[in-house]
Design an enzyme around this catalytic site. Structure first.
Site, PDB file in Angstrom:
ATOM      1  N   ASP A  66       0.051  14.152   5.183  1.00  0.00           N
ATOM      2  CA  ASP A  66      -0.319  14.936   3.994  1.00  0.00           C
ATOM      3  C   ASP A  66      -1.693  14.536   3.447  1.00  0.00           C
ATOM      4  OD1 ASP A  66       1.339  12.519   3.301  1.00  0.00           O
ATOM      5  OD2 ASP A  66       0.495  12.970   1.338  1.00  0.00           O
ATOM      6  N   SER A  83      10.928   1.688  -4.416  1.00  0.00           N
ATOM      7  CA  SER A  83      11.925   0.945  -3.660  1.00  0.00           C
ATOM      8  C   SER A  83      11.256  -0.240  -2.994  1.00  0.00           C
ATOM      9  CB  SER A  83      12.559   1.848  -2.604  1.00  0.00           C
ATOM     10  OG  SER A  83      11.544   2.493  -1.877  1.00  0.00           O
ATOM     11  N   GLU A 143      -2.979   6.879   7.789  1.00  0.00           N
ATOM     12  CA  GLU A 143      -1.604   7.148   7.349  1.00  0.00           C
ATOM     13  C   GLU A 143      -0.706   7.367   8.557  1.00  0.00           C
ATOM     14  OE1 GLU A 143      -1.473  10.612   4.886  1.00  0.00           O
ATOM     15  OE2 GLU A 143      -2.544  11.818   6.346  1.00  0.00           O
ATOM     16  N   GLY A 148       3.570  11.637   8.594  1.00  0.00           N
ATOM     17  CA  GLY A 148       3.327  12.136   7.232  1.00  0.00           C
ATOM     18  C   GLY A 148       1.842  12.261   6.985  1.00  0.00           C
ATOM     19  N   LYS A 208      -0.151  -5.327  -3.768  1.00  0.00           N
ATOM     20  CA  LYS A 208       0.275  -4.638  -4.990  1.00  0.00           C
ATOM     21  C   LYS A 208       0.291  -5.545  -6.220  1.00  0.00           C
ATOM     22  CE  LYS A 208       2.046  -0.351  -3.596  1.00  0.00           C
ATOM     23  NZ  LYS A 208       2.378  -0.496  -2.151  1.00  0.00           N
ATOM     24  N   SER A 217      -2.265  -4.914   4.684  1.00  0.00           N
ATOM     25  CA  SER A 217      -1.816  -4.712   3.302  1.00  0.00           C
ATOM     26  C   SER A 217      -0.619  -5.550   2.865  1.00  0.00           C
ATOM     27  CB  SER A 217      -1.523  -3.237   3.058  1.00  0.00           C
ATOM     28  OG  SER A 217      -0.552  -2.771   3.965  1.00  0.00           O
TER      29      SER A 217
HETATM   30  C1  LIG Z   1       2.114   0.391  -1.221  1.00  0.00           C
HETATM   31  C2  LIG Z   1       1.702  -0.081   0.114  1.00  0.00           C
HETATM   32  C3  LIG Z   1       0.790   0.660   0.893  1.00  0.00           C
HETATM   33  C4  LIG Z   1       0.222   1.976   0.451  1.00  0.00           C
HETATM   34  O1  LIG Z   1      -0.568   1.849  -0.705  1.00  0.00           O
HETATM   35  P1  LIG Z   1      -0.963   3.097  -1.614  1.00  0.00           P
HETATM   36  O2  LIG Z   1      -1.727   2.526  -2.736  1.00  0.00           O
HETATM   37  O3  LIG Z   1       0.331   3.760  -2.039  1.00  0.00           O
HETATM   38  O4  LIG Z   1      -1.753   4.014  -0.754  1.00  0.00           O
HETATM   39  C5  LIG Z   1       0.408   0.123   2.110  1.00  0.00           C
HETATM   40  N1  LIG Z   1       0.900  -1.051   2.566  1.00  0.00           N
HETATM   41  C6  LIG Z   1       1.780  -1.778   1.852  1.00  0.00           C
HETATM   42  C7  LIG Z   1       2.270  -3.066   2.413  1.00  0.00           C
HETATM   43  C8  LIG Z   1       2.216  -1.333   0.603  1.00  0.00           C
HETATM   44  O5  LIG Z   1       3.088  -2.056  -0.114  1.00  0.00           O
END
Ligand SMILES: *Cc1c(COP(=O)(O)O)cnc(C)c1O
Length: 320
Positions: free
Chosen positions: A211, A79, A205, A209, A54, A305
């Site tokens: 969706d 959050s 996902e 969830g 992020k 991620s």
């Molecule tokens: C935010 C996040 C996601 C999901 O990312 P999106 O862009 O909302 O689809 C996945 N893994 C981690 C560690 C995140 O912080």
């Protein structure tokens, strides 16, 4: 709503974040390749600044602020990791940041956000709407709102992780990416379509969830109640409008992973690769493990991620 970003925006984002975001490693494991029968390339954003991808989108978005926006400041609501990403990027760029967080947000996350010098405004997640609070603060104080995924500069920034992955791995047959609101997946799809047109892009996902899967199948955004899953970074109630436009066009499939599969993936990451991955960060690998029979002999990218999980929670999950 602005128009969705393109691959050129991902390339521009890569220039902006250079020297600020880490170029995270792409790890491989012979043992996991032997177990799955595929050649896996793990793009490890658990090693990114503040512990998740992020930072890329947040830094890209804030570096595009003009002078007046910089002076007034940024506001966001989350959050989780997006708050810390905005707080850190804002501190680097010397922009005041206000983060709207629920009263029951984990204290470690509140502390991390305050530690980066941001102000925190608390709200009650059962009676108040965080998006409304964010918009009201923006209107009242002149802050610019940078939401967690429904923003062109955020999507373009997230796409740089996949761009770097392809630069290192070369062509891939498939790429698996976790899916919450869709910022990461849509950015990944932009990079994949440009750099590896024949690569299958698959979003993953939480099973609780689905969706995103239902939206993908029906062609319109499905809204759900907050799903009950250990993947707290993907507890979104709906996809973003901009991510969904890209996902519909450029993503090949969406699949799900159960909490039990996430825990198993988390254990394999820790015991075999010696890396700490948060539950949401395990989504892509969990799906690859489930679908291994279909991926035999293929070169597969796995987007890891993030790694932000309290040690006590990590220990409880991996020993459960
Ligand atoms: C935010 C996040 C996601 C999901 O990312 P999106 O862009 O909302 O689809 C996945 N893994 C981690 C560690 C995140 O912080």
């Amino acid at each position: 709503m602005p128009t969705p970003p393109t691959f050129a925006d991902v390339q521009a984002a890569a220039e902006r974040i250079r020297g600020h975001a880490h170029r995270t490693p792409v790890l491989t494991s012979r043992r996991i390749d032997a177990e799955t029968g595929a050649h896996l390339y793990f793009k490890c954003e658990n090693f990114q600044r503040m512990g998740a991808f992020k930072f890329r989108g947040a830094f890209n978005a804030l570096s595009r602020f003009d002078e007046a926006q910089r002076r007034a400041g940024v506001v966001t609501y989350s959050s989780g990791n997006h708050s810390q990403a905005i707080a850190l990027a804002a501190s680097i760029l010397d922009i005041p940041a206000t983060i709207v967080m629920p009263h029951d947000a984990p204290e470690s996350k509140v502390a991390a956000t305050l530690g980066y010098g941001a102000s925190v405004v608390r709200y009650d997640r059962y009676t108040e709407d965080r998006e409304e609070i964010g918009r009201a603060l923006a209107a009242e104080k002149g802050y610019t709102l940078v939401p967690p995924y429904d923003h062109p500069d955020v999507i373009a920034g997230q796409g740089t992780a996949t761009m770097e992955l392809f630069e290192e791995s070369g062509e891939l047959d498939a790429l698996f990416v976790c899916l919450g609101g869709g910022g990461l997946l849509s950015g990944a799809a932009l990079a994949a379509r440009a750099l590896a047109p024949s690569c299958r892009v698959v979003g993953v996902e939480p099973e609780a969830g689905d969706d995103g899967l239902r939206s993908f199948r029906t062609g319109s955004i499905v809204h759900i109640d907050t799903p009950d899953t250990i993947a707290d970074g993907a507890q979104t109630q709906h996809l973003g409008v901009l991510p969904f436009e890209i996902i519909r066009r450029d993503v090949d499939d969406i699949v799900t992973a159960s909490d039990a599969e996430l825990v198993t993936a988390m254990r394999v990451f820790a015991s075999t690769m010696k890396i700490v991955v948060e539950p949401t960060g395990c989504l892509a690998f969990a799906a690859v493990r489930r679908l291994a029979a279909d991926l035999a002999g293929q070169r597969v990218g796995v987007l890891v991620s993030g790694g932000n999980v309290d040690l006590a929670r990590f220990a409880a999950l991996v020993t459960s």
